[in-house]
Design an enzyme around this catalytic site. Structure first.
Site, PDB file in Angstrom:
ATOM      1  N   ARG B 123     105.700   6.419  20.562  1.00  0.00           N
ATOM      2  CA  ARG B 123     104.950   7.133  21.616  1.00  0.00           C
ATOM      3  C   ARG B 123     104.609   8.572  21.245  1.00  0.00           C
ATOM      4  O   ARG B 123     104.372   9.404  22.117  1.00  0.00           O
ATOM      5  CB  ARG B 123     105.707   7.104  22.946  1.00  0.00           C
ATOM      6  CG  ARG B 123     105.932   5.685  23.476  1.00  0.00           C
ATOM      7  CD  ARG B 123     106.339   5.693  24.936  1.00  0.00           C
ATOM      8  NE  ARG B 123     106.556   4.328  25.398  1.00  0.00           N
ATOM      9  CZ  ARG B 123     107.707   3.675  25.257  1.00  0.00           C
ATOM     10  NH1 ARG B 123     108.743   4.255  24.701  1.00  0.00           N
ATOM     11  NH2 ARG B 123     107.822   2.437  25.677  1.00  0.00           N
ATOM     12  N   LYS B 144      91.205  14.791  18.109  1.00  0.00           N
ATOM     13  CA  LYS B 144      90.667  13.452  18.347  1.00  0.00           C
ATOM     14  C   LYS B 144      91.046  12.540  17.181  1.00  0.00           C
ATOM     15  O   LYS B 144      90.668  12.788  16.044  1.00  0.00           O
ATOM     16  CB  LYS B 144      89.141  13.506  18.513  1.00  0.00           C
ATOM     17  CG  LYS B 144      88.718  14.049  19.862  1.00  0.00           C
ATOM     18  CD  LYS B 144      87.225  14.331  19.946  1.00  0.00           C
ATOM     19  CE  LYS B 144      86.406  13.078  20.108  1.00  0.00           C
ATOM     20  NZ  LYS B 144      84.981  13.412  20.430  1.00  0.00           N
ATOM     21  N   GLU B 186      78.128  19.458   9.153  1.00  0.00           N
ATOM     22  CA  GLU B 186      78.944  19.805  10.333  1.00  0.00           C
ATOM     23  C   GLU B 186      79.146  21.320  10.411  1.00  0.00           C
ATOM     24  O   GLU B 186      79.257  21.890  11.484  1.00  0.00           O
ATOM     25  CB  GLU B 186      80.303  19.087  10.297  1.00  0.00           C
ATOM     26  CG  GLU B 186      80.223  17.570  10.452  1.00  0.00           C
ATOM     27  CD  GLU B 186      80.130  17.079  11.909  1.00  0.00           C
ATOM     28  OE1 GLU B 186      79.914  17.898  12.828  1.00  0.00           O
ATOM     29  OE2 GLU B 186      80.255  15.853  12.104  1.00  0.00           O
ATOM     30  N   LYS B 228      84.533  25.648  16.440  1.00  0.00           N
ATOM     31  CA  LYS B 228      85.009  24.395  17.034  1.00  0.00           C
ATOM     32  C   LYS B 228      86.274  24.642  17.859  1.00  0.00           C
ATOM     33  O   LYS B 228      86.417  24.107  18.966  1.00  0.00           O
ATOM     34  CB  LYS B 228      85.269  23.340  15.963  1.00  0.00           C
ATOM     35  CG  LYS B 228      85.862  22.085  16.578  1.00  0.00           C
ATOM     36  CD  LYS B 228      85.504  20.814  15.900  1.00  0.00           C
ATOM     37  CE  LYS B 228      85.981  19.639  16.740  1.00  0.00           C
ATOM     38  NZ  LYS B 228      85.896  18.370  16.034  1.00  0.00           N
ATOM     39  N   GLU B 238      87.731  16.764  26.461  1.00  0.00           N
ATOM     40  CA  GLU B 238      86.338  16.359  26.425  1.00  0.00           C
ATOM     41  C   GLU B 238      85.811  16.028  27.817  1.00  0.00           C
ATOM     42  O   GLU B 238      85.164  15.003  28.027  1.00  0.00           O
ATOM     43  CB  GLU B 238      86.167  15.144  25.487  1.00  0.00           C
ATOM     44  CG  GLU B 238      84.775  15.066  24.907  1.00  0.00           C
ATOM     45  CD  GLU B 238      84.691  14.115  23.723  1.00  0.00           C
ATOM     46  OE1 GLU B 238      85.553  13.237  23.591  1.00  0.00           O
ATOM     47  OE2 GLU B 238      83.762  14.266  22.917  1.00  0.00           O
ATOM     48  N   ARG B 242      82.912  20.313  25.708  1.00  0.00           N
ATOM     49  CA  ARG B 242      83.156  19.805  24.368  1.00  0.00           C
ATOM     50  C   ARG B 242      82.046  18.886  23.869  1.00  0.00           C
ATOM     51  O   ARG B 242      81.849  18.717  22.666  1.00  0.00           O
ATOM     52  CB  ARG B 242      84.499  19.065  24.358  1.00  0.00           C
ATOM     53  CG  ARG B 242      84.967  18.702  22.964  1.00  0.00           C
ATOM     54  CD  ARG B 242      86.445  18.374  22.970  1.00  0.00           C
ATOM     55  NE  ARG B 242      86.816  17.804  21.688  1.00  0.00           N
ATOM     56  CZ  ARG B 242      88.069  17.621  21.298  1.00  0.00           C
ATOM     57  NH1 ARG B 242      89.052  17.968  22.080  1.00  0.00           N
ATOM     58  NH2 ARG B 242      88.331  17.104  20.127  1.00  0.00           N
ATOM     59  N   ASN B 246      78.680  17.348  19.946  1.00  0.00           N
ATOM     60  CA  ASN B 246      78.007  16.112  19.552  1.00  0.00           C
ATOM     61  C   ASN B 246      76.527  16.310  19.251  1.00  0.00           C
ATOM     62  O   ASN B 246      75.777  15.335  19.171  1.00  0.00           O
ATOM     63  CB  ASN B 246      78.183  15.055  20.641  1.00  0.00           C
ATOM     64  CG  ASN B 246      79.622  14.609  20.741  1.00  0.00           C
ATOM     65  OD1 ASN B 246      80.310  14.457  19.731  1.00  0.00           O
ATOM     66  ND2 ASN B 246      80.090  14.418  21.956  1.00  0.00           N
ATOM     67  N   HIS B 249      74.691  13.795  17.202  1.00  0.00           N
ATOM     68  CA  HIS B 249      75.572  12.640  16.998  1.00  0.00           C
ATOM     69  C   HIS B 249      75.081  11.380  17.695  1.00  0.00           C
ATOM     70  O   HIS B 249      75.439  10.281  17.282  1.00  0.00           O
ATOM     71  CB  HIS B 249      76.995  12.973  17.462  1.00  0.00           C
ATOM     72  CG  HIS B 249      77.764  13.755  16.440  1.00  0.00           C
ATOM     73  ND1 HIS B 249      77.349  14.984  15.968  1.00  0.00           N
ATOM     74  CD2 HIS B 249      78.917  13.479  15.764  1.00  0.00           C
ATOM     75  CE1 HIS B 249      78.224  15.436  15.078  1.00  0.00           C
ATOM     76  NE2 HIS B 249      79.186  14.539  14.935  1.00  0.00           N
ATOM     77  N   HIS B 253      75.059   8.583  15.181  1.00  0.00           N
ATOM     78  CA  HIS B 253      75.920   7.394  15.283  1.00  0.00           C
ATOM     79  C   HIS B 253      75.093   6.115  15.285  1.00  0.00           C
ATOM     80  O   HIS B 253      75.490   5.107  14.690  1.00  0.00           O
ATOM     81  CB  HIS B 253      76.777   7.453  16.546  1.00  0.00           C
ATOM     82  CG  HIS B 253      77.975   8.335  16.412  1.00  0.00           C
ATOM     83  ND1 HIS B 253      78.664   8.835  17.495  1.00  0.00           N
ATOM     84  CD2 HIS B 253      78.625   8.801  15.318  1.00  0.00           C
ATOM     85  CE1 HIS B 253      79.677   9.579  17.083  1.00  0.00           C
ATOM     86  NE2 HIS B 253      79.666   9.583  15.760  1.00  0.00           N
ATOM     87  N   HIS B 266      78.357  10.301   7.102  1.00  0.00           N
ATOM     88  CA  HIS B 266      78.290  10.779   8.485  1.00  0.00           C
ATOM     89  C   HIS B 266      77.446  12.051   8.591  1.00  0.00           C
ATOM     90  O   HIS B 266      76.582  12.178   9.464  1.00  0.00           O
ATOM     91  CB  HIS B 266      79.711  11.025   9.010  1.00  0.00           C
ATOM     92  CG  HIS B 266      79.761  11.592  10.387  1.00  0.00           C
ATOM     93  ND1 HIS B 266      79.352  10.878  11.500  1.00  0.00           N
ATOM     94  CD2 HIS B 266      80.142  12.809  10.853  1.00  0.00           C
ATOM     95  CE1 HIS B 266      79.491  11.628  12.574  1.00  0.00           C
ATOM     96  NE2 HIS B 266      79.965  12.807  12.225  1.00  0.00           N
TER      97      HIS B 266
END
Lengths: 368, 368
Positions: B123, B144, B186, B228, B238, B242, B246, B249, B253, B266
């Site tokens: 956990r 993330k 990025e 960032k 998020e 936040r 993106n 993106h 994506h 990417h």
């Protein structure tokens, strides 16, 4: 209806306990602000579904919610990464988004599995618990969710608190007697760790509890849940105090692991474990007749208190050493100080634990 | 050495950026209070391991740490539940406990995979990032972590902040030129969303950056990471702001998904996406020569800005509708207001997005 608040700051949530709550589930989702624009996923198992799924679906659909349903096989085997991936597939195919929720309708296995899906789907969405066993009064408080790894139980998981818990006592009426007793083991445990009066209440009302009397069940679950909530709110991430909830669990988990999951219900295994903890307490010089008092309570609830012969000490010791509650090879036990009070004791010698297992096999008689 | 602090309350952590940090890794683990009594797991891939694993192992072992190593195959394919379970097996067999940590030595794939292991092992245990790509300056900030589901990227994950990030610039010296450019995409993105001067700085120092000049890289990564970190510290989970990270993106994506992972890096995909966002901004009436300015920056860094012919609009639109950034079927885009400033715009008409894709295929020429 009884309501217990679990106080965890911005992650606080209520537990609603009462009869006939499931047919009102839709109203509870609305009350808690869940979006009818997003689909919601019900996770349940093939033993619970025939009794309660239609009632839940009707209530939610009448309230305007779109549903995705994932029915897994009943039993510990469903707490696997394989079943986890299958439920994730249902969630994705059903179009769940960040405003969706995962609703666990079932016992501890369904709660742990569905909760881990909720904790990790899109990095975490809302989770709602609708327990259908007495045992789940324990697992539905505290936010511990997990699946098993083939090498170790509950090894892959998270802390993820539900939005709310809806505990419909009517779902408990179809439980087989053995599961009732096993569930009551966690209830009396909550008395043993923090509330002597409640522990004795469980013993005195054992007949009512075993007969599923609604008043007795309602009070017992409210008190059990409240004690757990109080402990969890002081130590959400299991940094210290929360360990006291593991009374009986070190030996109990070892029994489950060595016997193979299925021979003992979790509550039965921890019942034997709590009898063992009482013996350990006496060996460490804790006064009173802890073992006699504790086992009298457990026996009143039709729970086992003797370690069966076919579980070897070597195997149990090995299983305990793998238990994730051991930090850096020291052995930690939760030891009763008296009925209603426990301590976390570190550095328990392994030989002493072996001796306790020997006594426990004879029902504690050798120490008298 | 440069240090950027990511301010997240009790989950705050530093990012150390400099040359020659990896051989000092042991001292950093000690400085951050990690226990030498517990084993620690290094997760890396088969492309990074030959270059950097021995250096890291030596440093940690000399500092007294016991290590378990899991080397996965390089590439996006390792962000699967299968590889996740294999790494979990290594962790369990290696005896990791709650005082152990998971150390990610590699790029974004290794960081996401190892981070999800750290987030869910027992956990949640400590996580340490040691990025070896420029792109990872992005993924190493913000916590993330995720693996992919066969039906959708990054669908199974968590937020789990590292204890610290150790960014040794020397590990970047062996990167192939295409990966350097993709990583810089990025970096310039961070300028485009929050800091016009930094975006122009990236363009003006493109030659130095592409040549892996240590001063330019050190400054660029520090600034990129700081922007960032600033955004993440205002919106850890998020919930709103936040999303500006993106930029590019949504289309990016979709390009990755339709082309199949592997054809585009990417950073290349989001470079085309950022060119598309600039076109979208102009279509929505944002002034200036956003597309011309943006693509000049991207082209200076040897990045693509034109949508290739073989990716069909229908496929891209379908992929975008599956993107988890869409809530309840509305389309959300991050749209530039100017160089260095963006807005989150909801309810973008699907037809407009189709038009943008058409323009993007022609390099934006049709709109001039």
């Amino acid at each position: 209806m009884r309501t217990v608040h679990v106080d965890l700051g911005e992650r606080s949530y209520p537990i609603y306990i009462g009869s006939g709550l499931l047919p009102q589930a839709g109203a509870y989702l609305i009350k808690h602000g869940l979006s009818a624009k997003s689909p919601h996923l019900i996770v349940t198992d093939d033993k619970v579904a025939p009794h309660h799924l239609d009632v839940l679906k009707s209530s939610l659909e009448e309230a305007g919610f779109r549903l995705v349903v994932s029915v897994v096989k009943s039993g510990e085997g469903s707490k696997s990464l394989q079943v986890f991936e299958e439920v994730m597939t249902s969630a994705i195919q059903g179009g769940l988004d960040r405003n969706s929720s995962v609703i666990a309708l079932g016992g501890g296995v369904v709660g742990d599995l569905a909760g881990f899906v909720a904790a990790t789907y899109m990095r975490g969405i809302a989770f709602i618990q609708m327990p259908t066993t007495i045992l789940a009064h324990d697992s539905s408080v505290g936010g511990k969710v997990a699946v098993n790894h083939p090498l170790a139980k509950n090894m892959i998981g998270a802390f993820h608190q539900p939005e709310f818990v809806l505990y419909d006592l009517n779902t408990l009426m179809t439980l087989p007697p053995r599961e009732v007793s096993a569930g009551l083991a966690e209830m009396v445990k909550h008395g043993l760790i923090r509330d002597a009066a409640f522990a004795y209440w469980c013993k005195d009302h054992a007949a009512d509890l075993l007969a599923l009397d609604l008043d007795a069940l309602g009070y017992g679950l409210e008190r059990g849940v409240a004690i757990k909530a109080d402990v969890v709110s002081q130590d959400e991430r299991e940094g210290g105090l929360r360990a006291i909830l593991n009374l009986g669990h070190t030996i109990g988990h070892a029994i489950e692991a060595v016997a193979g999951y299925g021979e003992f219900l979790h509550g039965e295994a921890i019942s034997i474990g709590m009898a063992g903890s009482a013996l350990l307490a006496e060996a460490l010089g804790r006064g009173g007749e802890l073992h006699k008092e504790t086992t009298a309570m457990l026996k009143a609830l039709n729970l086992p208190v003797v370690l069966p012969d076919h579980l070897s000490e070597d195997d149990l010791m090995a299983a305990m050493m793998h238990d994730k509650k051991f930090k850096e090879n020291t052995m930690v036990f939760i030891v009763p100080d008296a009925i209603g009070a426990v301590s976390i004791v570190k550095d328990i010698p392994q030989q002493l634990v072996r001796d306790i297992l020997k006594q426990l096999r004879k029902g504690g008689e050798t120490h008298v």
